[in-house]
Design a protein around this motif. Structure first.
Motif, PDB file in Angstrom:
ATOM      1  N   THR A 136       6.413  -0.150   0.753  1.00 22.26           N
ATOM      2  CA  THR A 136       5.064  -0.215   1.163  1.00 22.26           C
ATOM      3  C   THR A 136       4.982   0.799   2.461  1.00 22.26           C
ATOM      4  N   GLY A 137       3.806   1.304   2.499  1.00 26.40           N
ATOM      5  CA  GLY A 137       3.714   2.237   3.559  1.00 26.40           C
ATOM      6  C   GLY A 137       4.187   3.501   3.331  1.00 26.40           C
ATOM      7  N   GLN A 138       4.315   4.066   2.239  1.00 26.20           N
ATOM      8  CA  GLN A 138       5.025   5.097   2.069  1.00 26.20           C
ATOM      9  C   GLN A 138       3.971   6.225   1.389  1.00 26.20           C
ATOM     10  N   VAL A 139       4.507   7.575   1.432  1.00 24.95           N
ATOM     11  CA  VAL A 139       3.760   8.578   0.977  1.00 24.95           C
ATOM     12  C   VAL A 139       4.749   9.107   0.075  1.00 24.95           C
ATOM     13  N   ILE A 140       4.538   9.292  -1.114  1.00 26.59           N
ATOM     14  CA  ILE A 140       5.900   9.444  -2.019  1.00 26.59           C
ATOM     15  C   ILE A 140       5.260  10.923  -2.994  1.00 26.59           C
ATOM     16  N   ASP A 141       6.211  12.016  -3.046  1.00 25.19           N
ATOM     17  CA  ASP A 141       6.113  13.159  -3.843  1.00 25.19           C
ATOM     18  C   ASP A 141       6.547  12.956  -5.125  1.00 25.19           C
TER      19      ASP A 141
ATOM     20  N   VAL B  91       0.936  -1.356   0.076  1.00 23.01           N
ATOM     21  CA  VAL B  91      -0.092  -0.064   0.010  1.00 23.01           C
ATOM     22  C   VAL B  91       0.871   1.224  -0.011  1.00 23.01           C
ATOM     23  N   ASN B  92       0.651   1.983  -0.995  1.00 15.43           N
ATOM     24  CA  ASN B  92       1.594   3.436  -1.051  1.00 15.43           C
ATOM     25  C   ASN B  92       0.749   4.557  -1.554  1.00 15.43           C
ATOM     26  N   THR B  93       1.001   5.637  -1.173  1.00 16.01           N
ATOM     27  CA  THR B  93       0.216   6.978  -1.599  1.00 16.01           C
ATOM     28  C   THR B  93       1.138   7.675  -2.492  1.00 16.01           C
ATOM     29  N   VAL B  94       0.683   8.456  -3.485  1.00 12.88           N
ATOM     30  CA  VAL B  94       1.561   9.421  -4.179  1.00 12.88           C
ATOM     31  C   VAL B  94       0.919  10.800  -4.181  1.00 12.88           C
ATOM     32  N   ASN B  95       1.638  11.767  -3.852  1.00 14.97           N
ATOM     33  CA  ASN B  95       1.314  13.135  -3.977  1.00 14.97           C
ATOM     34  C   ASN B  95       1.824  13.772  -5.470  1.00 14.97           C
ATOM     35  N   PRO B  96       1.078  14.022  -6.419  1.00 15.80           N
ATOM     36  CA  PRO B  96       1.226  14.213  -7.973  1.00 15.80           C
ATOM     37  C   PRO B  96       1.860  15.587  -7.825  1.00 15.80           C
ATOM     38  N   GLY B  97       1.511  16.506  -6.866  1.00 15.74           N
ATOM     39  CA  GLY B  97       1.767  18.085  -6.803  1.00 15.74           C
ATOM     40  C   GLY B  97       0.715  18.645  -7.803  1.00 15.74           C
ATOM     41  N   PRO B  98       0.896  19.835  -8.489  1.00 16.54           N
ATOM     42  CA  PRO B  98       0.016  20.502  -9.366  1.00 16.54           C
ATOM     43  C   PRO B  98       0.054  19.595 -10.853  1.00 16.54           C
ATOM     44  N   VAL B  99      -0.912  19.282 -11.203  1.00 18.98           N
ATOM     45  CA  VAL B  99      -0.867  18.726 -12.544  1.00 18.98           C
ATOM     46  C   VAL B  99      -1.905  19.238 -13.472  1.00 18.98           C
TER      47      VAL B  99
END
Length: 281
Positions: free
Chosen positions: A269-274, A217-225
């Motif tokens: 896993t377990g990461q919030v990635i920018d 399970v991971n989460t991505v912050n895509p920034g302004p797209v």
């Protein structure tokens, strides 16, 4: 000291279709200019079969309007790379408490009985504001779509994975957050930023919960797209805050999300990635 295993040359070789035979559900994939569409195309190009979720009434009510779901599906089909892989699609209003489980079941059926990859990309747009303007109704509306539905989707996915045999491929859950934890936060979008922050906060707990099922399970912050929601001087101002002088494009976060779905990312896993191109707030 025991000798550590070393990858063989075959282990190091890159499969051009690393998701061959895998299946994926991508939510919020109703617009060709959106991140969900870009992710779906990447997954298809990696060999996966993909079920696209859309909620046309939501997009139709926004300034950018809605696409025909079949046109979106046709665009993803163009990227299909594996023989026998397919693209299906279906609607769901995920504001309802029973809708996430129904959508998950629909995707499983459409994809032949197994779901490997869940990309929870959908979110509610608009109906937000600063602290002084927000009210309970708006907070509840964003909570229902942006957070509750994602958790219920993951719950249904986990139950599905628990029922599979040991021969099933590893599973992947990918969520989307925003820039609420960086710089000055998002003070003009209290409801949206609150709910997206909740997903980021839950990432590690969900990763621990799903690890025994062979799921990361991971989460991505895509920034302004640049998905068409901003124009003019405001658009130019944001572009200038990137070192590259341009906005993120939908395929920028899609490359990271699709890679996280492959076996190359099995130990993450377990990461919030920018993934935001050095955006300066």
């Amino acid at each position: 000291m025991p000798e550590l295993p070393v990858p063989t040359p075959a282990d190091l070789a890159r499969d051009p279709l690393p998701l061959r035979g895998r299946t994926a559900l991508v939510t919020g994939a109703g617009r060709r200019s959106g991140i969900g569409h870009a992710v779906a195309r990447r997954l298809a190009a990696y060999g996966a079969s993909v079920h696209l979720h859309h909620h046309v009434p939501h997009d139709a009510a926004q300034p950018w309007g809605a696409d025909d779901p079949e046109d979106v599906a046709a665009s993803v089909r163009e990227a299909l790379a594996a023989p026998g892989a397919r693209v299906t699609h279906g609607p769901a209003d995920l504001a309802g408490p029973e809708a996430p489980a129904r959508l998950l079941a629909d995707a499983v059926e459409a994809l032949g009985g197994r779901l490997d990859i869940l990309v929870a990309n959908h979110a509610r747009s608009g109906d937000d504001g600063p602290l002084d303007a927000i009210d309970a109704r708006a907070l509840d509306a964003h909570w229902a779509v942006d957070t509750r539905s994602v958790i219920l989707l993951i719950q249904a996915y986990a139950r599905h994975r628990a029922a599979l045999d040991d021969e099933a491929p590893p599973g992947r859950v990918l969520m989307m957050t925003s820039g609420q934890d960086h710089g000055g936060g998002m003070p003009e979008e209290i409801a949206y930023s609150l709910q997206k922050g909740a997903l980021a906060s839950a990432t590690r707990s969900l990763a621990t919960t799903l690890a025994p099922l062979g799921v990361t399970v991971n989460t991505v912050n895509p920034g302004p797209v640049d998905t068409g929601y901003l124009t003019g001087e405001a658009h130019a101002h944001i572009a200038a805050l990137f070192p590259a002088g341009r906005w993120g494009r939908p395929d920028d976060p899609a490359r990271l999300l699709s890679w996280l779905a492959t076996d190359e990312a099995a130990w993450i896993t377990g990461q919030v990635i920018d993934s935001e191109g050095g955006f300066r707030r």
